[in-house]
Design a protein around this motif. Structure first.
Motif, short mmCIF file in Angstrom:
data_model
loop_
_atom_site.label_atom_id
_atom_site.label_comp_id
_atom_site.label_asym_id
_atom_site.label_seq_id
_atom_site.Cartn_x
_atom_site.Cartn_y
_atom_site.Cartn_z
N HIS A 1 0.87 -1.17 0.00
CA HIS A 1 0.00 0.00 0.00
C HIS A 1 0.91 1.22 0.00
O HIS A 1 1.75 1.38 0.88
N VAL A 2 0.74 2.10 -0.99
CA VAL A 2 1.58 3.29 -1.11
C VAL A 2 0.74 4.52 -0.86
O VAL A 2 -0.38 4.64 -1.35
N LEU B 1 7.15 16.40 -0.17
CA LEU B 1 6.34 15.27 -0.60
C LEU B 1 6.89 14.02 0.09
O LEU B 1 8.08 13.72 0.01
N ILE B 2 6.02 13.29 0.81
CA ILE B 2 6.43 12.10 1.53
C ILE B 2 5.73 10.89 0.92
O ILE B 2 4.52 10.90 0.71
N CYS B 3 6.52 9.86 0.65
CA CYS B 3 6.00 8.61 0.12
C CYS B 3 6.23 7.53 1.16
O CYS B 3 7.36 7.34 1.62
N SER B 4 5.17 6.84 1.56
CA SER B 4 5.32 5.76 2.53
C SER B 4 4.68 4.49 1.94
O SER B 4 3.73 4.55 1.18
N ARG B 5 5.28 3.36 2.31
CA ARG B 5 4.82 2.07 1.77
C ARG B 5 4.66 1.10 2.93
O ARG B 5 5.49 1.00 3.81
N ASN B 6 3.57 0.33 2.89
CA ASN B 6 3.34 -0.73 3.85
C ASN B 6 3.08 -2.01 3.09
O ASN B 6 2.51 -2.00 2.01
N GLY B 7 3.47 -3.12 3.65
CA GLY B 7 3.27 -4.40 2.98
C GLY B 7 4.56 -4.92 2.41
O GLY B 7 5.64 -4.53 2.81
N SER B 8 4.47 -5.80 1.41
CA SER B 8 5.65 -6.46 0.82
C SER B 8 6.49 -5.49 0.03
O SER B 8 6.04 -4.66 -0.65
#
Length: 138
Positions: free
Chosen positions: A114-115, A131-138
């Motif tokens: 999930h981005v 600008l902040i990009c965060s990722r959850n999951g694989s």
């Protein structure tokens, strides 16, 4: 789930401590998979003494390569002897044999990440926004 690039590594480590002076030896075998069809499978076996790798077998190269004086001498002998055929057999016996287990235990259980992108005010006044990009999951 579409997955364009992935790599799985199965690592087996054999460690031996010798004597009270702290000599340390270990052998590490890695199976690296880059596709589910096993076409890009790679076996790497490293031999390490006192934290220095002295010889390595890489199935892509197809032979042992020495990195120290002792390792070069061993590589020359092992590439001419039964050790080379034995190591090539490990690719089939260990890596390809265990691939279905590795895939079912790891890759078949992955989920799409999930981005989230967001704009925030930075702590200093030099720029109007970050600008902040965060990722959850694989």
């Amino acid at each position: 789930m579409s997955m364009s690039i992935f790599c799985v590594s199965l690592t087996l480590v054999l460690s031996i401590f010798s004597g009270t002076d702290g000599y340390f030896y270990h052998m590490m075998r890695q199976c690296r998979y880059s596709s589910k069809d096993l076409q890009g499978i790679e076996l790497i076996t490293s031999y390490v003494f006192n934290q220095a790798e002295y010889i390595r077998f890489n199935s892509t190269v197809g032979k042992y390569v020495g990195y120290t004086e002792y390792g070069v001498k061993n590589a020359e002998a092992w590439n001419k002897g039964p050790e080379l055929a034995g190591e090539l057999g490990e690719l089939e016996r260990v890596c390809k044999h265990n691939a279905p287990i590795d895939y079912s235990a790891i890759l078949d259980k992955t989920v799409e990440p999930h981005v989230r992108l967001s704009s925030v005010a930075p702590p200093s006044g030099r720029h109007p926004a970050m600008l902040i990009c965060s990722r959850n999951g694989s």
